[in-house]
Structures are given as structure tokens and as C-alpha cells.
Scaffold this motif. Structure first.
Motif, mmCIF file in Angstrom:
data_model
loop_
_atom_site.group_PDB
_atom_site.id
_atom_site.type_symbol
_atom_site.label_atom_id
_atom_site.label_comp_id
_atom_site.label_asym_id
_atom_site.label_seq_id
_atom_site.Cartn_x
_atom_site.Cartn_y
_atom_site.Cartn_z
ATOM 1 N N ASN A 245 -4.356 2.730 -36.097
ATOM 2 C CA ASN A 245 -3.674 3.153 -35.076
ATOM 3 C C ASN A 245 -2.517 2.228 -34.719
ATOM 4 O O ASN A 245 -1.299 2.930 -34.384
ATOM 5 N N GLY B 211 -6.692 4.456 -25.619
ATOM 6 C CA GLY B 211 -5.908 4.886 -26.939
ATOM 7 C C GLY B 211 -5.434 6.067 -26.708
ATOM 8 O O GLY B 211 -5.291 7.078 -27.443
ATOM 9 N N SER C 199 -3.818 2.036 -22.900
ATOM 10 C CA SER C 199 -3.986 1.178 -24.557
ATOM 11 C C SER C 199 -5.572 0.980 -24.738
ATOM 12 O O SER C 199 -5.833 1.340 -25.656
ATOM 13 N N GLN D 141 -8.557 0.227 -35.681
ATOM 14 C CA GLN D 141 -7.480 -0.435 -34.857
ATOM 15 C C GLN D 141 -6.134 -0.408 -35.718
ATOM 16 O O GLN D 141 -4.993 -0.302 -35.356
ATOM 17 N N GLY E 147 -10.993 2.630 -28.730
ATOM 18 C CA GLY E 147 -10.565 3.782 -28.122
ATOM 19 C C GLY E 147 -11.929 4.674 -28.502
ATOM 20 O O GLY E 147 -11.806 6.034 -28.511
#
Length: 159
Positions: A140, A56, A53, A137, A12
Motif C-alpha cells: 500500500n 485505507g 488512513s 502495508q 485496513g
């Protein structure tokens, strides 16, 4: 360098952010739309959920973003033949052209990075970039679950 682009997109991160070379492209689309175009270019047709996805962002944000791309003639939404609830998104010819321009800008940016580093430094940079991407990641994923340990917890619901 393809690994680095994929790393940016997978996590993202926005490799086109804050580049003066994108000013001309940003007259046609904003940075979020441009990132979506590049993601669709690299990954091909995606479901709305997969695009959200990859970017993000929440699905609601992706829905409005894709609606703008469709209005601009840069993307198409089609219903899945397997499941009517699923909407797929893919680039039009104009969308691919814009994504190719963005890809060229990113490749030039990465070529400058590659030229500035020795082969050993470049290898170290890629290893570190992958580590940073994975760390971001993981952060997140943990935020999405709302827990620091990344585990879901059961909540009892009274009837």
C-alpha cells in the motif's frame, strides 16, 4: 488475539467481512461503517485523516462515511481546539454499543481460530499474520507513492 485484531485494523483489513454473525449489525450499518466504528472504538477519537488512513481509503470516502455515521447518531464530528482545519471523530454512546457488539463477534471468531489451533500453531499463525500484514502495508505504501521502489521522485515544473 488482540494483536491479530490490531493487525487487521492497522492494515485496513476487514475482520468482520463475510461473517454471517454480522448480518444483524449490517441492517443498521454497512461493513465500511462497521469497520470505522470498531476502529474508533479501539483507537478513540481520531482526526478525519487518521481515520481515513486506518481504513485505507481516501479522505473523501471517509468524509461521506462519517457523515452517514453522524446522521445515524453513531459518531460525532468536532473541530479541533488546536487547529480549526482539523475535524475529530468520536463515537457516541450508540456507536460504542454497536462497536462493542462487533468486537464481541470478532472475539468469538478469533476464539474459534484459537480453539482450532495448538499453541505452537497459534504462535506460527500470529507470526505469519504479522508478516502478511507488513507485506500488505508495504504494498500500500509503494502504491501510494506510485513507485515500485517506494521512493518519491522530483518532477520539474515549467513556469
Amino acid at each position: 488475539m488482540e494483536q491479530l485484531l490490531e493487525l487487521f485494523l492497522h492494515n485496513g483489513l476487514r475482520p468482520l467481512g463475510n461473517l454471517s454473525e454480522t448480518n444483524e449489525l449490517e441492517r443498521k450499518v454497512n461493513r465500511s461503517e462497521l469497520t470505522a466504528l470498531v476502529l474508533l472504538y479501539y483507537r478513540g477519537q481520531l482526526t478525519m485523516s487518521a481515520l481515513a488512513s486506518g481504513l485505507g481509503v481516501p479522505l473523501s470516502t471517509t468524509t461521506s462515511l462519517v457523515q452517514r455515521l453522524v446522521r445515524k447518531g453513531l459518531a460525532e464530528r468536532t473541530q479541533s481546539t488546536l487547529d480549526q482545519r482539523i475535524m475529530n471523530v468520536e463515537l457516541t454512546a450508540d456507536g460504542r454499543e454497536l462497536a462493542l457488539q462487533a468486537k464481541s463477534i470478532m472475539e468469538n471468531m478469533l476464539a474459534r481460530v484459537q480453539a482450532a489451533l495448538s499453541q505452537e500453531e497459534l504462535e506460527q499463525f500470529l507470526v505469519l499474520a504479522v508478516k502478511v500484514g507488513k507485506a500488505l502495508q508495504q504494498g500500500n505504501d509503494q502504491q501510494a507513492s506510485g513507485r515500485k521502489d517506494g521512493k518519491l521522485r522530483k518532477i520539474a515544473i515549467d513556469d
